[in-house]
Design a protein around this motif. Sequence first.
Motif, PDB file in Angstrom:
ATOM      1  N   LEU A   6     -48.792  59.694  22.215  1.00 34.87           N
ATOM      2  CA  LEU A   6     -49.683  58.544  22.124  1.00 34.87           C
ATOM      3  C   LEU A   6     -49.168  57.391  22.969  1.00 34.87           C
ATOM      4  O   LEU A   6     -49.923  56.759  23.712  1.00 34.87           O
ATOM      5  CB  LEU A   6     -49.828  58.104  20.665  1.00 34.87           C
ATOM      6  CG  LEU A   6     -50.631  56.813  20.431  1.00 34.87           C
ATOM      7  CD1 LEU A   6     -52.051  56.954  20.965  1.00 34.87           C
ATOM      8  CD2 LEU A   6     -50.641  56.443  18.961  1.00 34.87           C
ATOM      9  N   ILE A   7     -47.886  57.104  22.871  1.00 37.61           N
ATOM     10  CA  ILE A   7     -47.306  55.999  23.639  1.00 37.61           C
ATOM     11  C   ILE A   7     -47.488  56.234  25.129  1.00 37.61           C
ATOM     12  O   ILE A   7     -47.801  55.318  25.886  1.00 37.61           O
ATOM     13  CB  ILE A   7     -45.818  55.833  23.275  1.00 37.61           C
ATOM     14  CG1 ILE A   7     -45.688  55.377  21.805  1.00 37.61           C
ATOM     15  CG2 ILE A   7     -45.135  54.826  24.205  1.00 37.61           C
ATOM     16  CD1 ILE A   7     -44.273  55.340  21.287  1.00 37.61           C
ATOM     17  N   ALA A   8     -47.325  57.482  25.550  1.00 34.71           N
ATOM     18  CA  ALA A   8     -47.482  57.805  26.967  1.00 34.71           C
ATOM     19  C   ALA A   8     -48.919  57.619  27.435  1.00 34.71           C
ATOM     20  O   ALA A   8     -49.167  57.336  28.625  1.00 34.71           O
ATOM     21  CB  ALA A   8     -47.027  59.242  27.222  1.00 34.71           C
ATOM     22  N   LEU A   9     -49.885  57.761  26.522  1.00 33.95           N
ATOM     23  CA  LEU A   9     -51.295  57.656  26.883  1.00 33.95           C
ATOM     24  C   LEU A   9     -51.795  56.217  26.977  1.00 33.95           C
ATOM     25  O   LEU A   9     -52.851  55.972  27.571  1.00 33.95           O
ATOM     26  CB  LEU A   9     -52.161  58.408  25.862  1.00 33.95           C
ATOM     27  CG  LEU A   9     -52.131  59.932  25.895  1.00 33.95           C
ATOM     28  CD1 LEU A   9     -52.993  60.496  24.784  1.00 33.95           C
ATOM     29  CD2 LEU A   9     -52.597  60.457  27.247  1.00 33.95           C
ATOM     30  N   LYS A  41     -56.693  60.530  39.510  1.00 33.35           N
ATOM     31  CA  LYS A  41     -55.721  61.457  38.942  1.00 33.35           C
ATOM     32  C   LYS A  41     -55.289  61.002  37.548  1.00 33.35           C
ATOM     33  O   LYS A  41     -55.046  61.821  36.657  1.00 33.35           O
ATOM     34  CB  LYS A  41     -54.513  61.562  39.868  1.00 33.35           C
ATOM     35  CG  LYS A  41     -54.812  62.291  41.175  1.00 33.35           C
ATOM     36  CD  LYS A  41     -53.583  62.321  42.082  1.00 33.35           C
ATOM     37  CE  LYS A  41     -53.899  63.010  43.408  1.00 33.35           C
ATOM     38  NZ  LYS A  41     -52.733  63.006  44.333  1.00 33.35           N
ATOM     39  N   THR A  42     -55.191  59.674  37.352  1.00 30.66           N
ATOM     40  CA  THR A  42     -54.839  59.145  36.034  1.00 30.66           C
ATOM     41  C   THR A  42     -55.886  59.537  35.003  1.00 30.66           C
ATOM     42  O   THR A  42     -55.561  59.974  33.884  1.00 30.66           O
ATOM     43  CB  THR A  42     -54.717  57.609  36.086  1.00 30.66           C
ATOM     44  OG1 THR A  42     -53.652  57.252  36.946  1.00 30.66           O
ATOM     45  CG2 THR A  42     -54.470  57.031  34.701  1.00 30.66           C
ATOM     46  N   ALA A  49     -55.149  65.484  28.579  1.00 28.82           N
ATOM     47  CA  ALA A  49     -54.369  65.187  27.370  1.00 28.82           C
ATOM     48  C   ALA A  49     -55.251  65.116  26.126  1.00 28.82           C
ATOM     49  O   ALA A  49     -54.844  65.522  25.038  1.00 28.82           O
ATOM     50  CB  ALA A  49     -53.600  63.886  27.553  1.00 28.82           C
ATOM     51  N   LEU A  50     -56.461  64.585  26.313  1.00 25.43           N
ATOM     52  CA  LEU A  50     -57.378  64.423  25.177  1.00 25.43           C
ATOM     53  C   LEU A  50     -58.268  65.638  24.962  1.00 25.43           C
ATOM     54  O   LEU A  50     -58.964  65.724  23.943  1.00 25.43           O
ATOM     55  CB  LEU A  50     -58.257  63.186  25.395  1.00 25.43           C
ATOM     56  CG  LEU A  50     -57.548  61.837  25.468  1.00 25.43           C
ATOM     57  CD1 LEU A  50     -58.546  60.724  25.771  1.00 25.43           C
ATOM     58  CD2 LEU A  50     -56.797  61.535  24.172  1.00 25.43           C
ATOM     59  N   SER A  51     -58.297  66.529  25.950  1.00 21.89           N
ATOM     60  CA  SER A  51     -59.156  67.723  25.907  1.00 21.89           C
ATOM     61  C   SER A  51     -60.632  67.351  25.800  1.00 21.89           C
ATOM     62  O   SER A  51     -61.406  67.980  25.068  1.00 21.89           O
ATOM     63  CB  SER A  51     -58.753  68.633  24.733  1.00 21.89           C
ATOM     64  OG  SER A  51     -57.422  69.085  24.878  1.00 21.89           O
ATOM     65  N   VAL A  52     -61.032  66.313  26.515  1.00 19.70           N
ATOM     66  CA  VAL A  52     -62.436  65.902  26.553  1.00 19.70           C
ATOM     67  C   VAL A  52     -62.793  65.519  27.982  1.00 19.70           C
ATOM     68  O   VAL A  52     -61.923  65.173  28.787  1.00 19.70           O
ATOM     69  CB  VAL A  52     -62.739  64.704  25.624  1.00 19.70           C
ATOM     70  CG1 VAL A  52     -62.503  65.068  24.169  1.00 19.70           C
ATOM     71  CG2 VAL A  52     -61.923  63.488  26.036  1.00 19.70           C
ATOM     72  N   LYS A  53     -64.065  65.590  28.284  1.00 22.02           N
ATOM     73  CA  LYS A  53     -64.570  65.126  29.568  1.00 22.02           C
ATOM     74  C   LYS A  53     -65.083  63.716  29.382  1.00 22.02           C
ATOM     75  O   LYS A  53     -65.986  63.469  28.578  1.00 22.02           O
ATOM     76  CB  LYS A  53     -65.687  66.049  30.061  1.00 22.02           C
ATOM     77  CG  LYS A  53     -66.115  65.783  31.496  1.00 22.02           C
ATOM     78  CD  LYS A  53     -67.113  66.836  31.958  1.00 22.02           C
ATOM     79  CE  LYS A  53     -67.451  66.640  33.433  1.00 22.02           C
ATOM     80  NZ  LYS A  53     -68.399  67.680  33.921  1.00 22.02           N
ATOM     81  N   LEU A  54     -64.510  62.766  30.108  1.00 19.32           N
ATOM     82  CA  LEU A  54     -64.846  61.362  29.917  1.00 19.32           C
ATOM     83  C   LEU A  54     -66.028  60.921  30.773  1.00 19.32           C
ATOM     84  O   LEU A  54     -66.798  60.057  30.364  1.00 19.32           O
ATOM     85  CB  LEU A  54     -63.624  60.488  30.240  1.00 19.32           C
ATOM     86  CG  LEU A  54     -62.381  60.753  29.375  1.00 19.32           C
ATOM     87  CD1 LEU A  54     -61.198  59.955  29.902  1.00 19.32           C
ATOM     88  CD2 LEU A  54     -62.661  60.429  27.918  1.00 19.32           C
TER      89      LEU A  54
END
Length: 307
Positions: A6-9, A41-42, A49-54
């Motif tokens: 979480l902190i990394a995100l 890329k970010t 990481a979230l396993s979702v398409k934003l």
Amino acid sequence: MFSQKLIALLPDLASYILVVNEGSFTAAAKKLGVTPSALSKTITRLESALSVKLFERTTRKLVITQAGQKVYDQSVLMVNAAQQAVEVSQSDHAEPSGSITVAAPEAFLNSVLQPFIAPFLQQYPEIQLKVRAIDGDYDLLNLGIDVAFKLTDTPDENLVMKELGPTNLVLCASPDYIRDNGLPTSPSDLEYHDCLYLAEVDRDNIWDFLKDDDFHTVTVAGRYAINHSQMRLSGVKQGLGIGIFHDFVIKESLDDGSVIPVLPDWTIKSNYHGAIALQYAQTKYMPARLRVFIDYVARELPSKLIK
């Protein structure tokens, strides 16, 4: 309490908010001081990481997905909370400062709020106000609004509300128009008159009236429709027809006789009548600048409203 993942995100989520707000990678990258490809890329890393398409990426624009909207809403809350944590640490030893974004209906801004802006800014020289004229229903969070004035009998239950006073709608016409066309004695008579309405949505020319248990709905028509209150009032004064206005817009014209009330025994029902509500998001740590603005308005404005 917080996982390393979480902190990394957190930085990536903050970058994601900026992309959504700016509407493009190019504009967001410019503000962040990075290249669009690096920012892309970010976001790709965040999606993985979230396993979702934003986003749905097209050649013309970015379209946020349903899952992306949910991530955005929660991310904004997180960033706002972080900002408030910074501000609360400074509030005990600094004058209120920073920017406040305020939204209110156009008519309310012109007739009620405008006189309070300069005195407030003079009292708090380190605060900047961004005032936006917005009518209708909207989401404060998504628009970046800190505090909103709404004219409604159904305030947003998800927001804190301070009721500043009531507001009612008044039907009126010029004396010349009534002399030439007659005075309506019931809502149904309006079908035979020229009426000025907003013309923002399809139902704006459908007016609802209530007296005791008697409810009337009438479809009005006219040659002039406009969603600007002062221009609509000018049209009514010039004899173009009958119009509906908030009491705070029409008070001076009623007092000087340039317009007269029509069907005063009837209550006009609308989404824009009821309470003058000051609404803002619930927060444990309110920025000092927002607190002093809310306190200032709640103290000064009610005494100026029509009783």
